[in-house]
Design a protein around this motif. Structure first.
Motif, PDB file in Angstrom:
ATOM      1  N   LEU A 321       0.830  -1.206   0.000  1.00 23.42           N
ATOM      2  CA  LEU A 321       0.000   0.000   0.000  1.00 23.42           C
ATOM      3  C   LEU A 321       0.864   1.254   0.000  1.00 23.42           C
ATOM      4  N   ALA A 322       1.957   1.221   0.733  1.00 26.44           N
ATOM      5  CA  ALA A 322       2.845   2.386   0.785  1.00 26.44           C
ATOM      6  C   ALA A 322       3.447   2.647  -0.604  1.00 26.44           C
ATOM      7  N   TYR A 323       3.826   1.562  -1.278  1.00 24.94           N
ATOM      8  CA  TYR A 323       4.383   1.653  -2.630  1.00 24.94           C
ATOM      9  C   TYR A 323       3.339   2.272  -3.581  1.00 24.94           C
ATOM     10  N   CYS A 324       2.102   1.785  -3.455  1.00 25.90           N
ATOM     11  CA  CYS A 324       1.029   2.307  -4.316  1.00 25.90           C
ATOM     12  C   CYS A 324       0.712   3.761  -3.983  1.00 25.90           C
ATOM     13  N   GLU A 325       0.760   4.081  -2.717  1.00 26.88           N
ATOM     14  CA  GLU A 325       0.449   5.443  -2.292  1.00 26.88           C
ATOM     15  C   GLU A 325       1.499   6.429  -2.829  1.00 26.88           C
ATOM     16  N   GLU A 326       2.745   5.992  -2.877  1.00 24.67           N
ATOM     17  CA  GLU A 326       3.784   6.852  -3.483  1.00 24.67           C
ATOM     18  C   GLU A 326       3.432   7.169  -4.940  1.00 24.67           C
ATOM     19  N   LEU A 327       3.016   6.116  -5.648  1.00 26.39           N
ATOM     20  CA  LEU A 327       2.655   6.306  -7.061  1.00 26.39           C
ATOM     21  C   LEU A 327       1.434   7.227  -7.166  1.00 26.39           C
ATOM     22  N   ARG A 328       0.432   6.989  -6.301  1.00 29.75           N
ATOM     23  CA  ARG A 328      -0.777   7.809  -6.334  1.00 29.75           C
ATOM     24  C   ARG A 328      -0.425   9.283  -6.120  1.00 29.75           C
ATOM     25  N   ALA A 329       0.379   9.537  -5.085  1.00 29.60           N
ATOM     26  CA  ALA A 329       0.724  10.924  -4.762  1.00 29.60           C
ATOM     27  C   ALA A 329       1.496  11.565  -5.906  1.00 29.60           C
ATOM     28  N   SER A 330       2.391  10.784  -6.488  1.00 29.05           N
ATOM     29  CA  SER A 330       3.180  11.318  -7.591  1.00 29.05           C
ATOM     30  C   SER A 330       2.280  11.662  -8.778  1.00 29.05           C
ATOM     31  N   LEU A 331       1.308  10.785  -9.087  1.00 34.29           N
ATOM     32  CA  LEU A 331       0.388  11.049 -10.203  1.00 34.29           C
ATOM     33  C   LEU A 331      -0.552  12.217  -9.887  1.00 34.29           C
ATOM     34  N   ALA A 332      -1.004  12.296  -8.643  1.00 33.00           N
ATOM     35  CA  ALA A 332      -1.952  13.356  -8.275  1.00 33.00           C
ATOM     36  C   ALA A 332      -1.326  14.739  -8.438  1.00 33.00           C
ATOM     37  N   GLY A 333      -0.025  14.802  -8.439  1.00 41.47           N
ATOM     38  CA  GLY A 333       0.653  16.079  -8.618  1.00 41.47           C
ATOM     39  C   GLY A 333       0.836  16.466 -10.071  1.00 41.47           C
ATOM     40  N   LYS A 334       0.485  15.551 -10.983  1.00 45.26           N
ATOM     41  CA  LYS A 334       0.677  15.841 -12.410  1.00 45.26           C
ATOM     42  C   LYS A 334      -0.533  16.570 -12.996  1.00 45.26           C
ATOM     43  N   SER A 335      -0.320  17.105 -14.169  1.00 46.57           N
ATOM     44  CA  SER A 335      -1.394  17.800 -14.881  1.00 46.57           C
ATOM     45  C   SER A 335      -1.663  17.078 -16.197  1.00 46.57           C
ATOM     46  N   VAL A 336      -2.945  16.897 -16.511  1.00 45.78           N
ATOM     47  CA  VAL A 336      -3.348  16.260 -17.770  1.00 45.78           C
ATOM     48  C   VAL A 336      -4.459  17.069 -18.412  1.00 45.78           C
ATOM     49  N   LEU A 337      -4.324  17.388 -19.664  1.00 42.29           N
ATOM     50  CA  LEU A 337      -5.361  18.119 -20.390  1.00 42.29           C
ATOM     51  C   LEU A 337      -5.754  19.387 -19.634  1.00 42.29           C
ATOM     52  N   GLY A 338      -4.754  20.018 -19.018  1.00 46.72           N
ATOM     53  CA  GLY A 338      -4.995  21.307 -18.347  1.00 46.72           C
ATOM     54  C   GLY A 338      -5.621  21.226 -16.970  1.00 46.72           C
ATOM     55  N   GLU A 339      -5.741  20.020 -16.413  1.00 41.13           N
ATOM     56  CA  GLU A 339      -6.309  19.876 -15.077  1.00 41.13           C
ATOM     57  C   GLU A 339      -5.446  18.919 -14.267  1.00 41.13           C
ATOM     58  N   PRO A 340      -5.602  18.940 -12.935  1.00 34.84           N
ATOM     59  CA  PRO A 340      -4.858  17.948 -12.141  1.00 34.84           C
ATOM     60  C   PRO A 340      -5.304  16.530 -12.521  1.00 34.84           C
ATOM     61  N   LEU A 341      -4.344  15.635 -12.620  1.00 36.83           N
ATOM     62  CA  LEU A 341      -4.657  14.238 -12.957  1.00 36.83           C
ATOM     63  C   LEU A 341      -5.549  13.633 -11.867  1.00 36.83           C
ATOM     64  N   ARG A 342      -6.532  12.844 -12.288  1.00 39.11           N
ATOM     65  CA  ARG A 342      -7.463  12.218 -11.334  1.00 39.11           C
ATOM     66  C   ARG A 342      -7.103  10.739 -11.168  1.00 39.11           C
ATOM     67  N   VAL A 343      -6.609  10.401  -9.993  1.00 39.51           N
ATOM     68  CA  VAL A 343      -6.146   9.038  -9.752  1.00 39.51           C
ATOM     69  C   VAL A 343      -6.827   8.481  -8.507  1.00 39.51           C
ATOM     70  N   LEU A 344      -7.207   7.210  -8.591  1.00 44.97           N
ATOM     71  CA  LEU A 344      -7.833   6.533  -7.452  1.00 44.97           C
ATOM     72  C   LEU A 344      -6.969   5.351  -7.035  1.00 44.97           C
TER      73      LEU A 344
END
Ligand SMILES: [Zn+2]
Ligand SMILES: [Zn+2]
Lengths: 514, 514
Positions: A321-344
């Motif tokens: 879960l910690a490994y996945c959470e790192e990935l989630r946090a990293s993706l949540a900080g990205k921008s896609v199509l002009g908006e923050p990336l939406r990751v679950l």
């Protein structure tokens, strides 16, 4: 080569209508409510609608409109005023006649006869007349123009045959209503909003559309001109995905929407109205769905990336879960199509494979599975919903980038998917439009034969009106066809009318339609 | 000292009810629609509601809920199932009995007798029963719990006496509906959502509220516990600004919402529901409005800063507009209260002073006027809506910072305003709560006398039920009072019940209310 085992039990080719219902059920989009003709829009389906709303609302506001809210009930008298409007709507409206229930003789509840309304109220099927009343109060001078309003609302049109998202008694939509000083400005605005719809459909929903004017008999009741965007579904049928109406002074004269012009003269406003609805979601399903369920274009996906840790209810889960959470946090900080990336990060209990197929059927653009071995190797198992199967092995086409490179590449991957879904749908549509048909017999051949998905046909016509038009409508109806619209980008007519033989004045699209 | 000439023609002190209507009209928030009991929410009023929606929706989603949409029509049978629920609602509902209109004898339209519904449909007054039906379908096992849903919707409760935003036949709201495995979790969730409402009211709307449990007779029809947040208006009356209900298994048993627990037993779910509505906007008006109109807290202001160039329809206007546009762009790049700053450059035609007073009455937090002289001096004329008047001169308290320093200071100014509006309202409320009242005669003295705004009273009571409670309600009613709630943060009771003389079990707030 293996045979792919698709996630749905019915394919588009085998039974498109059954496939459509299967996608709605299996992707958890909506279901029948038990209330006649009304559906329950479930969270994933509503989440897609919320995304459409947000993006379209931004576009509507950017075009200078303000949102407001008008009553759901419209007095009967409003409908009596504009003759063609009431003819168009009076046959299918929900009528409120009482404002109280009391206990009936057999223990149940009945409408209280003492609480009968003096004048019945109509549950709005559309709001031109009630916006018109307000515009008449609010507009006095040329300085008050243009008045550009919009509302997001539910509307009710009693439908005998319903189909989820496409035709339901209650549906959700936005309806824009504007008042202008003159015909030129109002017509220009009608087309501007049509262009807003085109841009939203193509850029946000990846839904290629053709914008054009509806023929006379398909006009909105009370309109002078009705324009539409038409999309082709995978079965070759047309879906009217949005309409924009120039109403002339019809509603202004009925409601008294007048202004004092710069010369001091009282003048009727020219009004417009335009709307798109939850029907759009049906268009997304029938354009982008495949035999494994829905595919949601990234711009309107509630979650663009779903991370599925392969949990085993063991102590090792924490590290995973910690490994996945790192990935989630990293993706949540990205921008896609002009908006923050939406990751679950989907931590629910349940078998990893079952959860994977849930998200495949729902059409999340990217699915990332992470098991213990992935973590040990510093990688993730990534599945693109638009490239689900490895054709050689017949298995899901997992890629295994490192966790870091996945985070870096995903935004571009999503943007590529958005583009390619539009391109794919546009190519399919273009391949399914037959152009240059000049004889009605050819239409009979195309649509009267065994072709399962005969697509659309572009023909030239003399734009008949009145009885001549009625004849054309009848001839098309015999082939289960309708005239969709006269594309605004089409070449000028240069031949004869396929129906009348007279010189043609424009090109129109002929299709079967939803 | 000069006498200030306020922007409204009626003051709070002279006639609070008339003042409330004046603010709604002069701030362009809403108006009567002509449809009985329904209002038109105009763009500025709807913009405030959109802000509330956005902020509350974020909080609801952060608490793990998903949005969905259920039908507006509820079959009569649903109301017949849960006895106390129907008793509470059956008296005030809109009933749909027909689905078509036809031409009547005298040329008008009438409901078509041939299109009478077999079972009337109710326009939803609230949706517990129809969510319940779906929950019964969707929940099978403990793995499906908790189920946490929310919808944004319109609802209708037929009201005899209406007041804009506070009590209208149709209103807009969100309604949350959740199902849980047991009582403890459901009760915890009921309070969690109450806390979400408290935080939204105080942090977003700058509306200080007291959270507590409603007395038995004020419970939602069908609820086991009803909790509320109560706000004090400037006339000392209470406004129930949001409610959260623990429904026990009442609705589960009526709809059959059961799950198989870990031991394989079929068990009824415990459910909750909770809602806030456009009534909140009425609370904002009566808490923050003043004799010059509305004051909108920055967090929910559609525009936080309005820039008014003093245009003269002359060539110099271009330079002035460019100067204003620089300021606008600079402000639009700033962040306030965690979001991009919302700034409007108002280029409409019209006299600068008239436009200034428009925005004062609407309550835009900061108004910036820019004239030719300001531009020459590199400054702007800045007016804080929460410090409108210079008491010494009796004139608007303009500040004239340089354009650059204005842009730099405005974010902190807005955040300060958000804080101080809450503090001001809280101080006023605390000063208007009388605590330690132990004799009923004292209540009679406080509320029976001439005091115009007697405020709230905190008393101790034995929490009577049934007939004993009815007597208390009657005694309070004679003084036009109601028991609001038992504040959850109150000190434990330590005295006697002010009504019965028995040992008290809790403290409650007594007030006149909307
Ligand atoms: Zn017409
Ligand atoms: Zn009850």
């Amino acid at each position: 080569m293996f045979k792919i085992r698709h996630a749905l039990s019915v394919t588009r080719e085998a039974d498109f209508a059954a496939w459509y219902q299967a996608v709605i059920a299996e992707a958890d989009l909506a279901e029948e409510s038990g209330v006649r003709g009304c559906m329950v829009i479930k969270p994933w389906g509503y989440g897609i609608w919320e995304r459409i709303q947000r993006l379209l609302d931004d576009r509507i506001k950017a075009a200078g409109h303000e949102n407001c809210y008008f009553p759901i009930f419209i007095p009967l008298a409003n409908f009596e005023r504009e003759a063609s409007h009431v003819d168009g709507f009076a046959k299918e409206m929900a009528v409120v006649t009482h404002h109280r229930l009391i206990a009936g003789e057999n223990g149940g509840l009945i409408p209280d006869p003492e609480a009968k309304l003096e004048e019945p109220l109509i549950v709005r099927p559309t709001s031109e007349t009630i916006f018109g009343d307000a515009m008449a109060r609010w507009i006095q001078s040329w300085r008050d123009l243009p008045l550009k309003l919009n509302q997001w609302a539910n509307v009710v049109r009693w439908e005998m045959r319903t189909r989820m998202f496409l035709r339901t008694s209650e549906f959700l939509w936005q309806e824009g209503h504007t008042a202008h000083a003159d015909e030129a400005e109002a017509k220009e605005h009608t087309l501007r909003m049509l262009e807003v719809y085109r841009a939203c459909a193509e850029e946000d929903l990846a839904l290629p559309v053709i914008a054009g004017e509806k023929p006379e008999h398909e006009r909105f009741p009370g309109a002078v001109e009705t324009w539409s965007i038409e999309a082709m579904m995978q079965d070759g049928k047309a879906l009217q995905a949005g309409t924009s109406h120039y109403l002339g002074t019809n509603f202004s004269e009925a409601a008294g929407i007048q202004y004092q012009d710069r010369e001091g003269q009282q003048t009727f406003c020219h009004t417009t109205s335009w709307g798109v609805s939850t029907r759009m979601v049906g268009g997304v399903i029938m354009t982008h769905g495949d035999d494994d369920g829905l595919r949601v274009p990234p711009a309107i996906a509630p979650h663009q990336v779903v991370i599925l840790p392969m949990l085993r209810d063991k102590p090792e889960d924490d590290a995973l879960l910690a490994y996945c959470e790192e990935l989630r946090a990293s993706l949540a900080g990205k921008s896609v199509l002009g908006e923050p990336l939406r990751v679950l990060l989907d931590k629910r209990h349940g078998k990893a494979a079952a959860k994977r197929w849930d998200w495949v059927r729902k059409g999340a653009p990217l699915i990332i599975e992470v098991g213990g071995r992935d973590m040990e190797n510093g990688v993730v198992s990534l599945l693109r919903r638009d490239g689900l199967w490895d054709a050689e092995s017949g298995k899901p086409a997992f890629q295994t980038p490192s966790k870091e490179s996945a985070a870096g590449e995903i935004p571009a991957m999503l943007e590529d998917m958005q583009r390619s879904m539009l391109g794919e749908a546009r190519d399919r549509r273009e391949a399914a439009i037959t152009r240059g048909v000049t004889e009605f017999s050819e239409l009979e051949r195309i649509y009267g034969g065994d072709a399962k998905h005969p697509g659309w046909t572009e023909v030239q016509w003399s734009k008949p009106t009145g009885e001549a038009l009625e004849k054309v409508v009848e001839r098309l109806k015999a082939l289960k066809l309708t005239a969709r619209n006269a594309p605004m980008d089409a070449e000028p007519a240069n031949g004869s009318c396929i129906f009348t033989g007279e010189p043609a004045v424009e090109r129109i699209l002929i299709a079967r339609a939803y």
